[in-house]
Design a protein around this motif. Structure first.
Motif, mmCIF file in Angstrom:
data_model
loop_
_atom_site.group_PDB
_atom_site.id
_atom_site.type_symbol
_atom_site.label_atom_id
_atom_site.label_comp_id
_atom_site.label_asym_id
_atom_site.label_seq_id
_atom_site.Cartn_x
_atom_site.Cartn_y
_atom_site.Cartn_z
ATOM 1 N N SER A 15 32.079 40.549 90.105
ATOM 2 C CA SER A 15 33.093 41.586 89.942
ATOM 3 C C SER A 15 32.747 42.520 88.783
ATOM 4 O O SER A 15 32.982 43.739 88.863
ATOM 5 C CB SER A 15 34.469 40.960 89.721
ATOM 6 O OG SER A 15 34.482 40.147 88.568
ATOM 7 N N VAL A 16 32.154 41.984 87.707
ATOM 8 C CA VAL A 16 31.772 42.828 86.580
ATOM 9 C C VAL A 16 30.628 43.762 86.963
ATOM 10 O O VAL A 16 30.629 44.950 86.603
ATOM 11 C CB VAL A 16 31.383 41.966 85.360
ATOM 12 C CG1 VAL A 16 30.775 42.841 84.256
ATOM 13 C CG2 VAL A 16 32.603 41.233 84.823
ATOM 14 N N ILE A 92 26.740 35.403 97.579
ATOM 15 C CA ILE A 92 28.181 35.279 97.744
ATOM 16 C C ILE A 92 28.717 34.577 96.497
ATOM 17 O O ILE A 92 28.599 33.363 96.357
ATOM 18 C CB ILE A 92 28.540 34.465 99.003
ATOM 19 C CG1 ILE A 92 27.817 35.020 100.235
ATOM 20 C CG2 ILE A 92 30.047 34.437 99.209
ATOM 21 C CD1 ILE A 92 28.167 36.437 100.576
ATOM 22 N N GLY A 93 29.249 35.348 95.580
ATOM 23 C CA GLY A 93 29.674 34.768 94.308
ATOM 24 C C GLY A 93 28.487 34.180 93.576
ATOM 25 O O GLY A 93 27.537 34.880 93.241
ATOM 26 N N SER A 94 28.508 32.879 93.356
ATOM 27 C CA SER A 94 27.413 32.202 92.657
ATOM 28 C C SER A 94 26.480 31.475 93.625
ATOM 29 O O SER A 94 25.643 30.679 93.199
ATOM 30 C CB SER A 94 27.987 31.191 91.651
ATOM 31 O OG SER A 94 28.804 30.245 92.318
ATOM 32 N N VAL A 95 26.624 31.764 94.917
ATOM 33 C CA VAL A 95 25.822 31.096 95.945
ATOM 34 C C VAL A 95 24.938 32.096 96.669
ATOM 35 O O VAL A 95 25.398 33.166 97.072
ATOM 36 C CB VAL A 95 26.732 30.382 96.974
ATOM 37 C CG1 VAL A 95 25.897 29.712 98.063
ATOM 38 C CG2 VAL A 95 27.626 29.355 96.280
ATOM 39 N N VAL A 96 23.664 31.747 96.820
ATOM 40 C CA VAL A 96 22.759 32.541 97.666
ATOM 41 C C VAL A 96 22.802 31.944 99.063
ATOM 42 O O VAL A 96 22.475 30.764 99.256
ATOM 43 C CB VAL A 96 21.317 32.530 97.131
ATOM 44 C CG1 VAL A 96 20.415 33.381 98.040
ATOM 45 C CG2 VAL A 96 21.266 33.054 95.701
ATOM 46 N N LEU A 97 23.207 32.743 100.026
ATOM 47 C CA LEU A 97 23.300 32.312 101.413
ATOM 48 C C LEU A 97 22.116 32.897 102.163
ATOM 49 O O LEU A 97 21.944 34.113 102.224
ATOM 50 C CB LEU A 97 24.611 32.801 102.028
ATOM 51 C CG LEU A 97 24.985 32.297 103.425
ATOM 52 C CD1 LEU A 97 25.149 30.782 103.425
ATOM 53 C CD2 LEU A 97 26.258 32.980 103.902
ATOM 54 N N ARG A 165 39.118 39.753 95.791
ATOM 55 C CA ARG A 165 38.486 38.500 95.394
ATOM 56 C C ARG A 165 38.710 37.452 96.479
ATOM 57 O O ARG A 165 39.840 37.236 96.929
ATOM 58 C CB ARG A 165 39.051 38.014 94.057
ATOM 59 C CG ARG A 165 38.924 39.040 92.938
ATOM 60 C CD ARG A 165 39.540 38.534 91.661
ATOM 61 N NE ARG A 165 38.728 37.480 91.055
ATOM 62 C CZ ARG A 165 39.157 36.671 90.103
ATOM 63 N NH1 ARG A 165 40.408 36.769 89.660
ATOM 64 N NH2 ARG A 165 38.358 35.748 89.602
ATOM 65 N N TYR A 166 37.610 36.833 96.912
ATOM 66 C CA TYR A 166 37.666 35.792 97.939
ATOM 67 C C TYR A 166 37.207 34.471 97.332
ATOM 68 O O TYR A 166 36.031 34.297 97.033
ATOM 69 C CB TYR A 166 36.745 36.143 99.110
ATOM 70 C CG TYR A 166 37.104 37.405 99.857
ATOM 71 C CD1 TYR A 166 38.011 37.380 100.915
ATOM 72 C CD2 TYR A 166 36.514 38.624 99.525
ATOM 73 C CE1 TYR A 166 38.327 38.529 101.621
ATOM 74 C CE2 TYR A 166 36.829 39.777 100.225
ATOM 75 C CZ TYR A 166 37.732 39.731 101.265
ATOM 76 O OH TYR A 166 38.057 40.867 101.959
ATOM 77 N N ALA A 167 38.133 33.541 97.153
ATOM 78 C CA ALA A 167 37.766 32.182 96.773
ATOM 79 C C ALA A 167 37.470 31.418 98.058
ATOM 80 O O ALA A 167 38.219 31.529 99.035
ATOM 81 C CB ALA A 167 38.896 31.515 96.005
ATOM 82 N N LEU A 168 36.405 30.655 98.064
ATOM 83 C CA LEU A 168 36.023 29.932 99.278
ATOM 84 C C LEU A 168 35.022 28.842 98.946
ATOM 85 O O LEU A 168 34.425 28.826 97.869
ATOM 86 C CB LEU A 168 35.417 30.868 100.315
ATOM 87 C CG LEU A 168 34.000 31.445 100.045
ATOM 88 C CD1 LEU A 168 33.379 31.920 101.336
ATOM 89 C CD2 LEU A 168 34.014 32.584 99.035
ATOM 90 N N ASP A 169 34.847 27.957 99.900
ATOM 91 C CA ASP A 169 33.813 26.926 99.832
ATOM 92 C C ASP A 169 32.918 27.140 101.047
ATOM 93 O O ASP A 169 33.360 26.956 102.187
ATOM 94 C CB ASP A 169 34.430 25.533 99.848
ATOM 95 C CG ASP A 169 33.409 24.436 99.576
ATOM 96 O OD1 ASP A 169 32.220 24.647 99.894
ATOM 97 O OD2 ASP A 169 33.796 23.373 99.070
#
Length: 339
Positions: A15-16, A92-97, A165-169
């Protein structure tokens, strides 16, 4: 000061970066790197005046001069693995997909090769800490399959797009990077106060941008896991008053809508229920996976047929391709007004 960097919490990196881009001070020529256990260093051209950061420091951040192939070669990775490495992926956030493709008959990208590629991707993306190999999406509940191939193995994250913001697993629910433009678009076309029925809400892919724009959204989701994330994301984005989350089959939901979003590849099978809920002159967004030669004719015809059965007519406003679904098949959308 070419070595200037903004220090931010890892969970806020994405987001930053978006805020820094909008402000015009993000330095895309240098890499984002871990700063400590909880923070990342984001390269900037100048001190930001709008983006919220934790600190501003001078620290060396290496240039983005190497791609994945160059990095793998520098690590001594076998040529066949370098040649088979994916050309694209998504953070995706802190995950590389990453999609390694169909490797059922190809031993080049076996588990050790995936791990080597995953480690290299983590070096390229300092804001990420886990790499997940994308699997398929199964069933009407769109359950994902995949595996962690590198990093700490934390698949729960918060992903930010255009302020939503999308929180997800990623081990539990699907997230399609290719739908980014369509998600943002839904927040732009809706009007404040408009009544929206999102029939296949998932974690809030389309519902959240529309609710943030001021719409009153009834969001139906049949999968309990996705529903839990939908409720959490409404809270995370501060739109609980604008989102009525419903756990269950969208065909059983009683609602009246000015606009209906049907973000499911087989959504045409639900058109009767959609039209029952849609007011005269309401708008429907019909998604479909369609063979390329048959788009947009097939989904348009399906919509017209369903409308005719209900004694209604269709005015097609727009048709567009969102992304490639599979070989020869595209993910398309039809926007239409139904009288």
């Amino acid at each position: 000061m070419s070595d200037l960097a903004a220090i931010v919490r890892k969970s806020r990196t994405e987001s930053v970066v978006e805020s820094l881009r909008a402000e015009g001070v993000y330095d895309s020529s240098r890499r984002i790197e871990p700063y400590d256990d909880d923070s990342t260093a984001v390269p900037v051209l100048d001190a930001p005046t709008e983006a919220e950061i934790d600190d501003l420091v001078e620290t060396h951040l290496p240039p983005r001069e190497r791609g994945l192939g160059d990095l793998l070669k520098a690590r001594g990775t076998a040529d066949d693995v370098v040649d088979a490495a994916p050309s694209s992926w998504a953070v995706i956030g802190s995950v590389v997909l990453v999609d390694f493709g169909d490797v059922s008959n190809d031993e080049t990208i076996d588990r050790p090769a995936r791990e080597a590629i995953g480690d290299a991707l983590l070096e390229l993306h300092g804001e990420a800490d886990t790499v997940v190999a994308r699997g398929g999406i199964a069933g009407t509940r769109r359950d994902p399959s995949g595996e962690v191939v590198a990093g700490v193995g934390e698949t729960e994250t918060i992903h930010t797009e255009h302020g939503t913001r999308y929180a997800l697993d990623l081990a539990e629910v699907m997230f399609s990077p290719g739908n980014k433009v369509e998600r943002a678009r839904m927040g732009e076309v809706v009007e404040s106060g408009e009544r929206v029925f999102d029939m296949f809400a998932g974690i809030g892919y389309f519902a959240l941008p529309m609710a943030r724009a001021g719409a009153s959204v009834t969001a139906a989701e049949i999968d309990p896991v996705s529903y839990r994330w939908l409720v959490e994301n409404a809270q995370l984005n501060g739109v609980t008053e604008n989102v009525r989350a419903v756990l269950g089959d969208c065909r059983t939901v009683e609602t009246t809508a000015d606009r209906i979003v049907m973000g499911y590849y087989e959504a045409h099978a639900y058109l009767e229920s959609a039209l029952d809920a849609l007011v005269p002159d309401g708008i429907v967004h019909l998604h479909e996976a369609t063979p390329e030669p048959r788009f947009p004719e097939r989904p348009v015809e399906r919509l017209r047929t369903a409308a005719a059965a209900a004694g209604r007519t269709v005015d097609v406003l727009d048709t567009r391709q969102v992304k490639t679904h599979s070989a020869g098949v595209l993910h398309g959308v039809v926007d239409a007004r139904v009288d």
